[in-house]
Design an enzyme around this catalytic site. Sequence first.
Site, PDB file in Angstrom:
ATOM      1  N   GLU A 245       0.855  -1.251   0.065  1.00 35.10           N
ATOM      2  CA  GLU A 245       0.090  -0.155   0.003  1.00 35.10           C
ATOM      3  C   GLU A 245       1.003   1.228   0.052  1.00 35.10           C
ATOM      4  O   GLU A 245       2.104   1.288   0.283  1.00 35.10           O
ATOM      5  CB  GLU A 245      -0.830   0.018   1.323  1.00 35.10           C
ATOM      6  CG  GLU A 245      -2.361  -0.658   0.969  1.00 35.10           C
ATOM      7  CD  GLU A 245      -3.278   0.249   0.253  1.00 35.10           C
ATOM      8  OE1 GLU A 245      -2.678   1.489  -0.231  1.00 35.10           O
ATOM      9  OE2 GLU A 245      -4.272   0.138  -0.172  1.00 35.10           O
TER      10      GLU A 245
ATOM     11  N   ASN B 296      -5.600   4.259   7.954  1.00 33.27           N
ATOM     12  CA  ASN B 296      -5.192   3.629   6.810  1.00 33.27           C
ATOM     13  C   ASN B 296      -4.612   4.707   5.758  1.00 33.27           C
ATOM     14  O   ASN B 296      -3.742   5.252   6.222  1.00 33.27           O
ATOM     15  CB  ASN B 296      -6.769   3.256   6.347  1.00 33.27           C
ATOM     16  CG  ASN B 296      -6.664   1.980   5.106  1.00 33.27           C
ATOM     17  OD1 ASN B 296      -5.498   1.094   5.221  1.00 33.27           O
ATOM     18  ND2 ASN B 296      -7.432   2.048   4.289  1.00 33.27           N
TER      19      ASN B 296
ATOM     20  N   ASP C 275      -9.883   1.685  -4.101  1.00 30.84           N
ATOM     21  CA  ASP C 275      -9.116   1.617  -3.118  1.00 30.84           C
ATOM     22  C   ASP C 275      -8.205   3.000  -3.311  1.00 30.84           C
ATOM     23  O   ASP C 275      -8.920   4.044  -3.406  1.00 30.84           O
ATOM     24  CB  ASP C 275      -8.028   0.300  -3.402  1.00 30.84           C
ATOM     25  CG  ASP C 275      -7.112   0.005  -2.060  1.00 30.84           C
ATOM     26  OD1 ASP C 275      -6.881   0.999  -1.338  1.00 30.84           O
ATOM     27  OD2 ASP C 275      -7.143  -1.099  -1.648  1.00 30.84           O
TER      28      ASP C 275
END
Length: 294
Positions: free
Chosen positions: A16, A101, A195
């Site tokens: 990520e 996140n 995403d």
Amino acid sequence: MISPECIWPLGAELGEGPVWSRIDKAVYFVDIKRKQVHRYSAETRETMTWPAPSEPCFIAPTSDGSFVCGLRRGLYRFDARAGAFEKLVDVEPERGANRLNDGFVDPTGHLWFGSMDDAENAPTGALYRVDEKGKVQMRDDGYAITNGPAMSPDRRTLYHTDTLGRTVYAFDVDERGALSNKRAFIRVQGTAHPDGMAVDAQGCLWIALFGGGCIERYSSDGAQIDTVAFPCSNITKLVFGGDDLRTAYVTTAQKGLSASQRERETLAGGLFAFRSPVPGLPQNVLTRGLARSR
């Protein structure tokens, strides 16, 4: 036709948050589930990996060459030269089931980031901005999984993803970072989930689709204009890099794949790259709030 290349088949469980470092011509990104920070040199193809004290959820470059890293429950300074993490501020101490996140730095040097329910179910996540004094301020609430803050080239529109709701929202944003006029920008159909994302120099939005095996490009009025297909299912985020900002670096994940899918998708979790038809926006660095004075 754009053909992505896997430049580092590291098999990340949840790769990520790629960011581009212009200074050392490298991509930094995280593997949330394996608690690692990674670096890939675009010039030498050399790689480095550092362990993190808890799940690193995003990484943001600062003006002094260090990084601010969002770990599970707070913001930390990360010094890549020493491999050291220093706590800066706790986030959401009252929301024990959450973790941080995705995040990004806007053109004014402010950090934006989100939180999420670690079980990926309850709408307990929120969107935050760090102000001039380093205070974490909530800007929106009610997300199960936040993702992808990004901003238009004219700095008037902030995009933010409700991954579980399969919706990318747009907000009007002013010079103080206040949000208004929340509206649905893109609703993803089917079983894929939006995403992370990035905006290019033409103001188009590139959205990574987790479970969709692709990145989709949308114009500023919400029309889909391109698709980049990958040889694996879970595409998580991209960043534009290189001297001309036309090389897109893309993280992917093995998370959520069955045993048979992992056998078939041998490059899942790898770091990919492809050449974009248009340049992206420059990587912003954090200069406000949590940045050290120089």
